[in-house]
Design a protein around this motif. Sequence first.
Motif, PDB file in Angstrom:
ATOM      1  N   HIS A 168       0.852  -1.191   0.000  1.00  0.00           N
ATOM      2  CA  HIS A 168       0.000   0.000   0.000  1.00  0.00           C
ATOM      3  C   HIS A 168       0.887   1.240   0.000  1.00  0.00           C
ATOM      4  O   HIS A 168       1.991   1.231   0.548  1.00  0.00           O
ATOM      5  CB  HIS A 168      -0.913   0.000   1.231  1.00  0.00           C
ATOM      6  N   PRO A 198      -0.680  -4.386  -4.801  1.00  0.00           N
ATOM      7  CA  PRO A 198      -1.634  -4.757  -3.741  1.00  0.00           C
ATOM      8  C   PRO A 198      -1.795  -6.265  -3.584  1.00  0.00           C
ATOM      9  O   PRO A 198      -1.337  -7.059  -4.418  1.00  0.00           O
ATOM     10  CB  PRO A 198      -2.952  -4.113  -4.214  1.00  0.00           C
ATOM     11  N   VAL A 228      -6.656 -11.792  -4.339  1.00  0.00           N
ATOM     12  CA  VAL A 228      -7.527 -12.777  -3.708  1.00  0.00           C
ATOM     13  C   VAL A 228      -7.663 -13.980  -4.634  1.00  0.00           C
ATOM     14  O   VAL A 228      -7.551 -13.861  -5.862  1.00  0.00           O
ATOM     15  CB  VAL A 228      -8.923 -12.200  -3.391  1.00  0.00           C
ATOM     16  N   GLN A 283      -1.476  -0.941   5.767  1.00  0.00           N
ATOM     17  CA  GLN A 283      -1.937  -1.758   4.650  1.00  0.00           C
ATOM     18  C   GLN A 283      -3.229  -2.448   5.064  1.00  0.00           C
ATOM     19  O   GLN A 283      -3.459  -2.668   6.253  1.00  0.00           O
ATOM     20  CB  GLN A 283      -0.895  -2.808   4.229  1.00  0.00           C
ATOM     21  N   PRO A 284      -4.088  -2.769   4.112  1.00  0.00           N
ATOM     22  CA  PRO A 284      -5.327  -3.466   4.459  1.00  0.00           C
ATOM     23  C   PRO A 284      -5.040  -4.896   4.879  1.00  0.00           C
ATOM     24  O   PRO A 284      -3.996  -5.459   4.544  1.00  0.00           O
ATOM     25  CB  PRO A 284      -6.124  -3.418   3.151  1.00  0.00           C
ATOM     26  N   ILE A 288      -5.749  -8.938   4.707  1.00  0.00           N
ATOM     27  CA  ILE A 288      -6.195  -9.849   3.657  1.00  0.00           C
ATOM     28  C   ILE A 288      -7.657 -10.208   3.851  1.00  0.00           C
ATOM     29  O   ILE A 288      -8.417 -10.359   2.884  1.00  0.00           O
ATOM     30  CB  ILE A 288      -5.301 -11.110   3.622  1.00  0.00           C
ATOM     31  N   ILE A 298      -9.911  -7.577   2.325  1.00  0.00           N
ATOM     32  CA  ILE A 298      -9.945  -7.691   0.864  1.00  0.00           C
ATOM     33  C   ILE A 298     -10.802  -8.876   0.440  1.00  0.00           C
ATOM     34  O   ILE A 298     -11.581  -8.798  -0.521  1.00  0.00           O
ATOM     35  CB  ILE A 298      -8.501  -7.820   0.336  1.00  0.00           C
ATOM     36  N   GLU A 299     -10.692  -9.979   1.178  1.00  0.00           N
ATOM     37  CA  GLU A 299     -11.493 -11.157   0.844  1.00  0.00           C
ATOM     38  C   GLU A 299     -12.980 -10.904   1.096  1.00  0.00           C
ATOM     39  O   GLU A 299     -13.831 -11.350   0.315  1.00  0.00           O
ATOM     40  CB  GLU A 299     -10.993 -12.351   1.654  1.00  0.00           C
ATOM     41  N   ARG A 303     -14.516  -8.041   0.857  1.00  0.00           N
ATOM     42  CA  ARG A 303     -14.980  -7.194  -0.249  1.00  0.00           C
ATOM     43  C   ARG A 303     -15.239  -8.061  -1.487  1.00  0.00           C
ATOM     44  O   ARG A 303     -16.243  -7.893  -2.191  1.00  0.00           O
ATOM     45  CB  ARG A 303     -13.936  -6.117  -0.537  1.00  0.00           C
ATOM     46  N   ASN A 312      -8.814   0.705   5.196  1.00  0.00           N
ATOM     47  CA  ASN A 312     -10.174   0.162   5.250  1.00  0.00           C
ATOM     48  C   ASN A 312     -11.183   1.061   4.542  1.00  0.00           C
ATOM     49  O   ASN A 312     -12.189   0.578   4.020  1.00  0.00           O
ATOM     50  CB  ASN A 312     -10.609  -0.045   6.704  1.00  0.00           C
ATOM     51  N   LEU A 340     -11.911   0.039   1.137  1.00  0.00           N
ATOM     52  CA  LEU A 340     -12.687  -1.190   0.987  1.00  0.00           C
ATOM     53  C   LEU A 340     -14.124  -1.041   1.459  1.00  0.00           C
ATOM     54  O   LEU A 340     -15.019  -1.727   0.949  1.00  0.00           O
ATOM     55  CB  LEU A 340     -12.026  -2.325   1.776  1.00  0.00           C
ATOM     56  N   GLY A 353     -11.829  -7.239  -6.673  1.00  0.00           N
ATOM     57  CA  GLY A 353     -10.535  -7.587  -6.098  1.00  0.00           C
ATOM     58  C   GLY A 353      -9.567  -7.976  -7.192  1.00  0.00           C
ATOM     59  O   GLY A 353      -9.969  -8.434  -8.269  1.00  0.00           O
TER      60      GLY A 353
END
Length: 398
Positions: free
Chosen positions: A163, A183, A186, A298-299, A301, A304-305, A307, A321, A324, A368
């Motif tokens: 990020h 980034p 997924v 950083q976000p 994982i 991200i999953e 989302r 966040n 997302l 993603g």
Amino acid sequence: MKILYIWFYSRSFPDYPKVAAVLRERGHEAWVANYDDAGDIVWYRGDELQARVQGPGKTPRSVARIPVLRSLWHWFAFVRFMLRLRGFFRRENADVVHVCPNAARMVWLLPLGMPRHMRFVIDYRQIAQREGRGVIGRLKSGFANSLRVLYCRVFYDRATFLHALGAEKVLGPQWRKWAEVVPLAVDDPFLRLPNDWTRDAGVPVTFLYLGSIARIRKLEQIMAAARQVSTITDNFRLDFIGPDVADGYYHELVKEMGLTRFVRILPPVPYDRVPQTVITYDIALTIVPESPSDWQYQPTIKGIEYRALGMPVIATDFAPNRELVKNAVNGLLVINTPDSIAAAMLRFICEPAFLEQVRADAGAMRDGLTWNEVATQYMDIYKALRDERPAALVALPD
């Protein structure tokens, strides 16, 4: 192009094997390495073992008892270890060596004086940029942070971060001179699994926390929120799913707080069953504590999953966040206090129409990066480095 990926972790780390698999499908040669149980570096091409490089080894007992000798032994052992790796890179005639250093020592030696065609990338999956306590702590953290800057600006040809916030934290506002952002990706099931959500009337609203059950996660805040909610309504259930690395502390806390009716701590599920497990819940939690501070850059994982799955979430309100989660659209952003988390839980529980709308919006926002797209980003970096004129470095013996 031949690419060698190495990460100095002993635990499973799926990112590089997935990227390497994509690159091999495109005709490149890509191997991946990390430590084995003996402390050696083992290189794999898919599931096939290709090579082994002797690790630094264990400290002899006669040396381990004397602090000064132990430190000297560690220093010389890691120098020899790095030189063995350098020799391996030369023998394999790699085009790119992609290094995730973790806390490995002496990784500045890896690129120094290597062949001009061989390019080195340092990859910070987590920046580990922390502030020490006290004079000694601040000196140690300052030294470690300065090393990261030197690795990125001087020793390695390029740095990569997950990020832009992490890159800026380490390298400052001009980070683009030395680094790129690639980034997290997924897996396809998170993007493709149907998530056709329906709720039966009278069924409690279900919340999920998925991740390690660890004291560093400060899960007490979520449990305190659940206790607040339980004084207002019993129409909810909260499950924590993950490996318990807190020696049963949170199991006992659930009992002490009188939450056994509402809260369960369950064992981890295999990764390939995570998507199917998550979609059986109504709302997922991505609560990230303020400490360690480097977690803010950083976000996660899981975020991200979620989302990608189209899950409504309750997420800590910090910059990654916010990329997302759009507040009150596909989830709710909260501050890390029991009051704020409890208020978000209550809104989902007490406003069925709101939950239904958020679920629909989250489904419409599914997206993603795939591993194929991430592999393309890495390959673009490698090609750009290949086309640059390499800088001359002082040669070292191997």
